[in-house]
Design an enzyme around this catalytic site. Structure first.
Site, PDB file in Angstrom:
ATOM      1  N   ASN A  93      26.898  42.380  39.363  1.00  0.00           N
ATOM      2  CA  ASN A  93      26.159  43.599  39.040  1.00  0.00           C
ATOM      3  C   ASN A  93      27.054  44.669  38.431  1.00  0.00           C
ATOM      4  OD1 ASN A  93      24.023  42.260  40.200  1.00  0.00           O
ATOM      5  ND2 ASN A  93      24.206  43.313  42.182  1.00  0.00           N
ATOM      6  N   VAL A  94      26.484  45.417  37.533  1.00  0.00           N
ATOM      7  CA  VAL A  94      27.238  46.508  36.890  1.00  0.00           C
ATOM      8  C   VAL A  94      26.927  47.845  37.573  1.00  0.00           C
ATOM      9  CG1 VAL A  94      27.371  45.289  34.686  1.00  0.00           C
ATOM     10  CG2 VAL A  94      25.467  46.858  35.089  1.00  0.00           C
ATOM     11  N   HIS A 110      31.385  41.155  35.896  1.00  0.00           N
ATOM     12  CA  HIS A 110      30.664  41.408  34.638  1.00  0.00           C
ATOM     13  C   HIS A 110      30.799  42.850  34.197  1.00  0.00           C
ATOM     14  CE1 HIS A 110      27.816  37.707  35.307  1.00  0.00           C
ATOM     15  NE2 HIS A 110      29.059  37.367  35.028  1.00  0.00           N
ATOM     16  N   CYS A 118      38.165  50.978  25.448  1.00  0.00           N
ATOM     17  CA  CYS A 118      38.507  51.084  24.026  1.00  0.00           C
ATOM     18  C   CYS A 118      39.090  49.742  23.591  1.00  0.00           C
ATOM     19  CB  CYS A 118      39.556  52.179  23.812  1.00  0.00           C
ATOM     20  SG  CYS A 118      40.226  52.209  22.127  1.00  0.00           S
ATOM     21  N   CYS A 137      38.450  57.645  21.006  1.00  0.00           N
ATOM     22  CA  CYS A 137      39.157  57.269  22.241  1.00  0.00           C
ATOM     23  C   CYS A 137      40.123  58.387  22.614  1.00  0.00           C
ATOM     24  CB  CYS A 137      39.940  55.959  22.034  1.00  0.00           C
ATOM     25  SG  CYS A 137      41.021  55.559  23.426  1.00  0.00           S
ATOM     26  N   THR A 178      21.032  35.980  43.405  1.00  0.00           N
ATOM     27  CA  THR A 178      21.337  35.575  42.036  1.00  0.00           C
ATOM     28  C   THR A 178      20.630  34.266  41.714  1.00  0.00           C
ATOM     29  OG1 THR A 178      23.091  35.039  40.451  1.00  0.00           O
ATOM     30  CG2 THR A 178      23.516  34.465  42.746  1.00  0.00           C
ATOM     31  N   SER A 179      20.147  34.192  40.476  1.00  0.00           N
ATOM     32  CA  SER A 179      19.380  33.005  40.066  1.00  0.00           C
ATOM     33  C   SER A 179      20.296  31.829  39.748  1.00  0.00           C
ATOM     34  CB  SER A 179      18.537  33.352  38.835  1.00  0.00           C
ATOM     35  OG  SER A 179      19.390  33.794  37.782  1.00  0.00           O
ATOM     36  N   ASN A 203      18.146  34.179  48.886  1.00  0.00           N
ATOM     37  CA  ASN A 203      17.418  34.487  47.657  1.00  0.00           C
ATOM     38  C   ASN A 203      15.923  34.500  47.933  1.00  0.00           C
ATOM     39  OD1 ASN A 203      18.264  35.041  44.845  1.00  0.00           O
ATOM     40  ND2 ASN A 203      16.720  33.481  44.389  1.00  0.00           N
ATOM     41  N   GLU A 205      13.855  32.945  46.037  1.00  0.00           N
ATOM     42  CA  GLU A 205      13.254  31.668  45.631  1.00  0.00           C
ATOM     43  C   GLU A 205      14.351  30.632  45.438  1.00  0.00           C
ATOM     44  OE1 GLU A 205      11.559  33.129  42.059  1.00  0.00           O
ATOM     45  OE2 GLU A 205      13.511  33.429  41.135  1.00  0.00           O
TER      46      GLU A 205
HETATM   47  C1  BV8 Z   1      32.080  33.220  29.503  1.00  0.00           C
HETATM   48  C2  BV8 Z   1      26.003  41.841  31.099  1.00  0.00           C
HETATM   49  C3  BV8 Z   1      34.025  32.215  28.606  1.00  0.00           C
HETATM   50  C4  BV8 Z   1      24.971  42.817  30.772  1.00  0.00           C
HETATM   51  C5  BV8 Z   1      25.760  39.570  31.709  1.00  0.00           C
HETATM   52  C6  BV8 Z   1      25.586  26.784  27.890  1.00  0.00           C
HETATM   53  C7  BV8 Z   1      25.541  26.301  29.181  1.00  0.00           C
HETATM   54  C8  BV8 Z   1      26.193  26.963  30.219  1.00  0.00           C
HETATM   55  C9  BV8 Z   1      26.902  28.144  29.975  1.00  0.00           C
HETATM   56  C10 BV8 Z   1      26.929  28.635  28.699  1.00  0.00           C
HETATM   57  C11 BV8 Z   1      26.287  27.961  27.647  1.00  0.00           C
HETATM   58  N1  BV8 Z   1      26.489  28.671  26.539  1.00  0.00           N
HETATM   59  C12 BV8 Z   1      27.261  29.755  26.816  1.00  0.00           C
HETATM   60  C13 BV8 Z   1      27.540  29.739  28.138  1.00  0.00           C
HETATM   61  C14 BV8 Z   1      28.334  30.719  28.891  1.00  0.00           C
HETATM   62  C15 BV8 Z   1      27.481  31.954  29.192  1.00  0.00           C
HETATM   63  C16 BV8 Z   1      26.291  31.567  30.037  1.00  0.00           C
HETATM   64  O1  BV8 Z   1      26.429  31.314  31.230  1.00  0.00           O
HETATM   65  N2  BV8 Z   1      25.102  31.504  29.418  1.00  0.00           N
HETATM   66  C17 BV8 Z   1      23.931  31.070  30.186  1.00  0.00           C
HETATM   67  C18 BV8 Z   1      22.876  32.166  30.165  1.00  0.00           C
HETATM   68  C19 BV8 Z   1      23.429  29.785  29.564  1.00  0.00           C
HETATM   69  N3  BV8 Z   1      28.355  32.825  29.949  1.00  0.00           N
HETATM   70  C20 BV8 Z   1      29.154  33.691  29.309  1.00  0.00           C
HETATM   71  O2  BV8 Z   1      29.166  33.885  28.111  1.00  0.00           O
HETATM   72  C21 BV8 Z   1      30.139  34.430  30.215  1.00  0.00           C
HETATM   73  N4  BV8 Z   1      31.458  34.373  29.632  1.00  0.00           N
HETATM   74  O3  BV8 Z   1      31.607  32.131  29.775  1.00  0.00           O
HETATM   75  O4  BV8 Z   1      33.364  33.391  29.038  1.00  0.00           O
HETATM   76  C22 BV8 Z   1      33.777  32.163  27.114  1.00  0.00           C
HETATM   77  C23 BV8 Z   1      34.581  32.944  26.324  1.00  0.00           C
HETATM   78  C24 BV8 Z   1      34.405  32.865  24.943  1.00  0.00           C
HETATM   79  C25 BV8 Z   1      33.402  32.040  24.390  1.00  0.00           C
HETATM   80  C26 BV8 Z   1      32.553  31.300  25.226  1.00  0.00           C
HETATM   81  C27 BV8 Z   1      32.736  31.359  26.600  1.00  0.00           C
HETATM   82  C28 BV8 Z   1      29.732  35.889  30.343  1.00  0.00           C
HETATM   83  C29 BV8 Z   1      28.613  36.011  31.341  1.00  0.00           C
HETATM   84  C30 BV8 Z   1      28.307  37.499  31.601  1.00  0.00           C
HETATM   85  C31 BV8 Z   1      27.222  37.923  30.691  1.00  0.00           C
HETATM   86  N5  BV8 Z   1      26.807  39.272  31.011  1.00  0.00           N
HETATM   87  N6  BV8 Z   1      25.371  40.805  31.839  1.00  0.00           N
HETATM   88  C32 BV8 Z   1      24.457  43.505  31.989  1.00  0.00           C
HETATM   89  O5  BV8 Z   1      24.769  43.097  33.131  1.00  0.00           O
HETATM   90  O6  BV8 Z   1      23.727  44.473  31.751  1.00  0.00           O
HETATM   91  S1  BV8 Z   1      24.880  38.388  32.491  1.00  0.00           S
HETATM   92  C33 BV8 Z   1      23.639  38.990  33.471  1.00  0.00           C
HETATM   93  O7  BV8 Z   1      23.210  37.859  34.259  1.00  0.00           O
HETATM   94  C34 BV8 Z   1      24.032  40.034  34.507  1.00  0.00           C
HETATM   95  O8  BV8 Z   1      25.414  40.279  34.571  1.00  0.00           O
HETATM   96  C35 BV8 Z   1      23.575  39.399  35.822  1.00  0.00           C
HETATM   97  O9  BV8 Z   1      24.316  39.838  36.882  1.00  0.00           O
HETATM   98  C36 BV8 Z   1      23.818  37.975  35.521  1.00  0.00           C
HETATM   99  C37 BV8 Z   1      23.206  36.991  36.466  1.00  0.00           C
HETATM  100  O10 BV8 Z   1      21.835  37.341  36.658  1.00  0.00           O
HETATM  101  P1  BV8 Z   1      21.361  37.549  38.194  1.00  0.00           P
HETATM  102  O11 BV8 Z   1      22.221  38.603  38.807  1.00  0.00           O
HETATM  103  O12 BV8 Z   1      21.327  36.224  38.851  1.00  0.00           O
HETATM  104  O13 BV8 Z   1      19.921  38.163  37.994  1.00  0.00           O
HETATM  105  P2  BV8 Z   1      18.562  37.354  37.813  1.00  0.00           P
HETATM  106  O14 BV8 Z   1      17.515  38.340  37.437  1.00  0.00           O
HETATM  107  O15 BV8 Z   1      18.807  36.158  36.936  1.00  0.00           O
HETATM  108  O16 BV8 Z   1      18.250  36.772  39.274  1.00  0.00           O
HETATM  109  C38 BV8 Z   1      18.003  37.640  40.344  1.00  0.00           C
HETATM  110  C39 BV8 Z   1      17.676  36.772  41.545  1.00  0.00           C
HETATM  111  O17 BV8 Z   1      17.455  37.629  42.676  1.00  0.00           O
HETATM  112  C40 BV8 Z   1      16.411  35.938  41.379  1.00  0.00           C
HETATM  113  O18 BV8 Z   1      16.689  34.600  41.743  1.00  0.00           O
HETATM  114  C41 BV8 Z   1      15.408  36.562  42.355  1.00  0.00           C
HETATM  115  O19 BV8 Z   1      14.584  35.598  42.978  1.00  0.00           O
HETATM  116  C42 BV8 Z   1      16.325  37.193  43.376  1.00  0.00           C
HETATM  117  N7  BV8 Z   1      15.780  38.375  44.045  1.00  0.00           N
HETATM  118  C43 BV8 Z   1      14.977  39.343  43.519  1.00  0.00           C
HETATM  119  N8  BV8 Z   1      14.734  40.297  44.464  1.00  0.00           N
HETATM  120  C44 BV8 Z   1      15.414  39.923  45.583  1.00  0.00           C
HETATM  121  C45 BV8 Z   1      16.079  38.711  45.323  1.00  0.00           C
HETATM  122  N9  BV8 Z   1      16.830  38.080  46.235  1.00  0.00           N
HETATM  123  C46 BV8 Z   1      16.940  38.660  47.459  1.00  0.00           C
HETATM  124  N10 BV8 Z   1      16.332  39.810  47.789  1.00  0.00           N
HETATM  125  C47 BV8 Z   1      15.570  40.474  46.879  1.00  0.00           C
HETATM  126  N11 BV8 Z   1      14.964  41.629  47.243  1.00  0.00           N
END
Ligand code: BV8
Length: 237
Positions: A93-94, A110, A118, A137, A178-179, A203, A205
């Site tokens: 989380n941010v 993240h 910068c 900057c 986290t999903s 979670n 779900e």
């Molecule tokens: C990297 C910034 C190396 C913005 C974010 C193909 C396959 C696999 C991986 C990849 C691929 N192609 C590319 C990749 C890598 C890629 C990736 O994983 N892509 C995925 C989507 C396919 N990852 C990256 O690029 C990462 N870097 O790998 O570096 C690299 C270097 C150079 C070149 C290539 C690779 C960077 C990842 C970070 C990206 N930035 N956000 C912002 O935050 O505003 S990601 C974004 O998703 C957020 O940061 C967030 O935190 C993160 C994860 O999401 P969740 O927190 O899980 O949120 P979500 O809504 O999904 O789920 C919430 C859950 O809570 C749900 O399950 C829900 O049921 C539950 N919930 C809801 N309410 C409650 C609850 N649970 C309990 N109680 C409740 N009340």
């Protein structure tokens, strides 16, 4: 969770902040439903239109500034203050709700909404105010090189050396809200498990990493995490 643990690692996602009123990413009214990920959370999107990305985060900052921690965040503080061994927080989380609740040892892999970086000199600044693409900057004087200190898709994560050590030394790994679809964070449970840790998932779900967890607690983090902390502290007393 039947024993005393020496190194507890908690991984949090957007779900831990849901009961503080903050939108998650992939739910029906999630953050990603109103903006294209490619436009606001990728390096290419930022290079294509930095002002659009700055506006996206400028709009997000006031809500995250006002948001307050919920019982899930406070439960971590209670655990850290009363458990005689190490408890670390790795957050995707941010927002700064972990810090607002008094959590220590928090690693924002993240990035953080209240920081800008910068990419000319690498200096990181704290700010809750608006940032614009032609801002200068304060450190190196370059103009047009400031970006939110948020890790975009395609960028490497922050604190990964420390995170790697934590995962390889932990004996209890708890994933909260986290999903499990964003890597490398979604792969942390595997590292912990292969290092011998017990793994637990809280979670709302079933998630993508379901089979890698020894224990699943389905429910709200604000209820389930305080309950789990009570069990862990009960073992100490
Ligand atoms: C990297 C910034 C190396 C913005 C974010 C193909 C396959 C696999 C991986 C990849 C691929 N192609 C590319 C990749 C890598 C890629 C990736 O994983 N892509 C995925 C989507 C396919 N990852 C990256 O690029 C990462 N870097 O790998 O570096 C690299 C270097 C150079 C070149 C290539 C690779 C960077 C990842 C970070 C990206 N930035 N956000 C912002 O935050 O505003 S990601 C974004 O998703 C957020 O940061 C967030 O935190 C993160 C994860 O999401 P969740 O927190 O899980 O949120 P979500 O809504 O999904 O789920 C919430 C859950 O809570 C749900 O399950 C829900 O049921 C539950 N919930 C809801 N309410 C409650 C609850 N649970 C309990 N109680 C409740 N009340």
């Amino acid at each position: 969770m039947t024993r005393i643990y020496k190194n507890i690692v908690i991984l949090s996602g957007a779900g831990i902040s849901a009961e503080s009123g903050l939108a998650t990413f992939r739910s029906e009214n999630g953050l990603w439903n109103h903006h294209r990920v490619e436009d606001v959370a990728t390096v290419e999107g930022f290079m294509r239109n930095p002002e659009y990305v700055h506006e996206f985060y400028n709009e997000m900052r006031p809500e995250l500034f006002e948001a307050q921690p919920n019982p899930a965040h406070f439960a971590i503080t209670e655990l850290q203050q009363n458990y005689p061994y190490e408890v670390s927080v790795i957050t995707q989380n941010v927002d700064t709700l972990h810090e607002k609740a008094g959590n220590k040892n928090v690693y924002h892999i993240h990035g953080q909404i209240n920081q800008i970086v910068c990419f000319h000199c690498g200096k990181v600044f704290e700010t809750w105010g608006d940032v614009h693409s032609d801002d200068k900057c304060e450190n190196c004087g370059a103009r047009g090189f400031l970006k939110p200190n948020i890790v975009f898709f395609g960028e490497n994560l922050l604190y990964m050396d420390k995170v790697d050590r934590l995962l390889k030394n932990c004996d209890l790994f708890i994933s909260v809200g986290t999903s499990g679809v964003v890597y490398p964070a979604a792969g942390f449970v595997q590292i912990a498990k292969f290092s011998g840790a017990e793994t637990c998932e809280i979670n709302m779900e079933k998630t993508s990493n379901n089979s890698l967890f020894d224990r699943h607690i389905y429910g709200k983090a604000g209820t389930a995490l305080p309950e789990l902390v009570k069990q862990l502290l009960g073992k100490i007393s």
